[in-house]
Each structure stands twice: as structure tokens, then as C-alpha cells.
Enzyme design. Structure first.
Site, mmCIF file in Angstrom:
data_model
loop_
_atom_site.group_PDB
_atom_site.id
_atom_site.type_symbol
_atom_site.label_atom_id
_atom_site.label_comp_id
_atom_site.label_asym_id
_atom_site.label_seq_id
_atom_site.Cartn_x
_atom_site.Cartn_y
_atom_site.Cartn_z
ATOM 1 N N HIS A 1 0.847 -1.186 0.000
ATOM 2 C CA HIS A 1 0.000 0.000 0.000
ATOM 3 C C HIS A 1 0.885 1.241 0.000
ATOM 4 O O HIS A 1 1.994 1.242 0.536
ATOM 5 C CB HIS A 1 -0.899 0.027 1.238
ATOM 6 C CG HIS A 1 -1.956 -1.019 1.236
ATOM 7 N ND1 HIS A 1 -3.146 -0.867 1.911
ATOM 8 C CD2 HIS A 1 -2.019 -2.246 0.645
ATOM 9 C CE1 HIS A 1 -3.896 -1.939 1.744
ATOM 10 N NE2 HIS A 1 -3.229 -2.795 0.985
ATOM 11 N N GLU B 1 0.886 3.964 1.670
ATOM 12 C CA GLU B 1 1.325 4.449 2.975
ATOM 13 C C GLU B 1 2.510 3.650 3.505
ATOM 14 O O GLU B 1 3.478 4.221 4.015
ATOM 15 C CB GLU B 1 0.182 4.351 4.008
ATOM 16 C CG GLU B 1 -1.048 5.136 3.653
ATOM 17 C CD GLU B 1 -2.108 4.333 2.917
ATOM 18 O OE1 GLU B 1 -3.296 4.582 3.159
ATOM 19 O OE2 GLU B 1 -1.757 3.455 2.092
#
EC number: 3.5.4.33
Length: 160
Positions: free
Chosen positions: A56, A58
Site C-alpha cells: 500500500h 502508505e
């Protein structure tokens, strides 16, 4: 509408999100700012490109920022991401000790910063970052909606 202090950083995160499109990944992007506002980590979704369920935006950005700082604690740092983090990413924000989380669009299906859960503000945890939401939300939403519209169209063509 007046620009917010996070518009420039969110624009950088949106550029990362656009980069995810080339690999067929969902267009989500993130940047980590150090306490002085300099970008020390960049990330985009790479789940498809890397065959990595933790790929992901992040997590990718947090890893790069930690390498840049040579420290897993990202005290004083701000994570700016185009979409509300999921439970995994919200947990990573807490564990990395990020001071502030800024995101664009809410995620009604998997959001863990207010939509379905509120992991980062859970009083039982030892760290709770400040949260700012809705920064360039329309731009983030438009990018995601266009991606999923194209995905549906491609599936429709394949099944005809």
C-alpha cells in the site's frame, strides 16, 4: 477556495497515485514530510506490480522515510495520503509514531480513520496522531472513480 498548507504535499501524493496507474494498481499515493516540511518518503500502491499484499502507498512511503531517517520512529513527521488509510496502514501510522496524518478522500468501504473504524484515535493505543481530512478530496476521488470506471469497462469487454 483558499489553499491549505497541505495542498502542495497532497499534489505530490496525487502524482504518486497517477504513477500507480501504469502498473494496474489502484491509484493511491502518499508522501511523508519531515518536521521541516521536506518530503522524505514517497509511495504508491504496488500490490499488483510487486505481488505484495502489504504494498500500500502508505507502507511504501513510511518504509522509505524510515530508511531516509535511519530510524523506524517517525516522530514529528506527517503522512499525506490521497485516500483514508485501511486498518493495516492506520496501524502502521500508529506504530511509526507519525505525528500527523493528512488524507484526501474518505473510504466508506475500508477506511480506518473514521469511516468504518477509527484506529488512529483509539484511546487504548499508546500513540494518536493528529488527523486532517478532506485535503484535495475531489481530486483524489476523481482519480479513483476514473480508475474503477475503466476497470469495469475492461471487464465488460472481456466478458462480451
Amino acid at each position: 477556495m483558499a489553499a491549505t498548507p497541505y495542498d502542495v504535499a497532497m499534489s505530490a501524493a496525487l502524482e504518486e497515485a497517477r504513477g500507480a496507474l501504469a502498473t494496474g494498481d489502484v491509484p493511491i499515493g502518499a508522501v511523508v514530510l519531515d518536521p521541516y516540511g521536506e518530503i522524505v518518503g514517497r509511495g504508491r500502491n504496488v500490490r499488483e506490480a510487486a505481488a505484495d499484499p502489504t504494498g500500500h502507498a502508505e507502507v511504501v512511503a513510511l518504509r522509505e522515510a524510515a530508511r531516509h531517517r535511519d530510524e523506524w520512529r517517525l516522530d514529528g513527521c506527517t503522512l499525506v495520503v490521497t485516500l483514508e488509510p485501511c486498518t493495516m496502514c492506520a496501524g502502521a501510522v500508529v506504530l511509526a509514531r507519525v505525528a500527523k496524518l493528512v488524507f484526501g478522500a474518505f473510504d466508506d468501504k475500508a477506511g480506518a480513520v473514521g469511516s468504518l473504524w477509527d484506529v488512529v484515535r483509539d484511546r487504548r493505543l499508546n500513540h494518536r496522531p493528529e488527523v486532517v481530512s478532506g485535503v484535495l478530496a475531489a481530486e483524489s476521488t476523481d482519480l479513483l472513480e476514473e480508475f474503477f470506471r475503466q476497470q469495469r469497462a475492461e471487464r465488460s469487454i472481456r466478458t462480451d
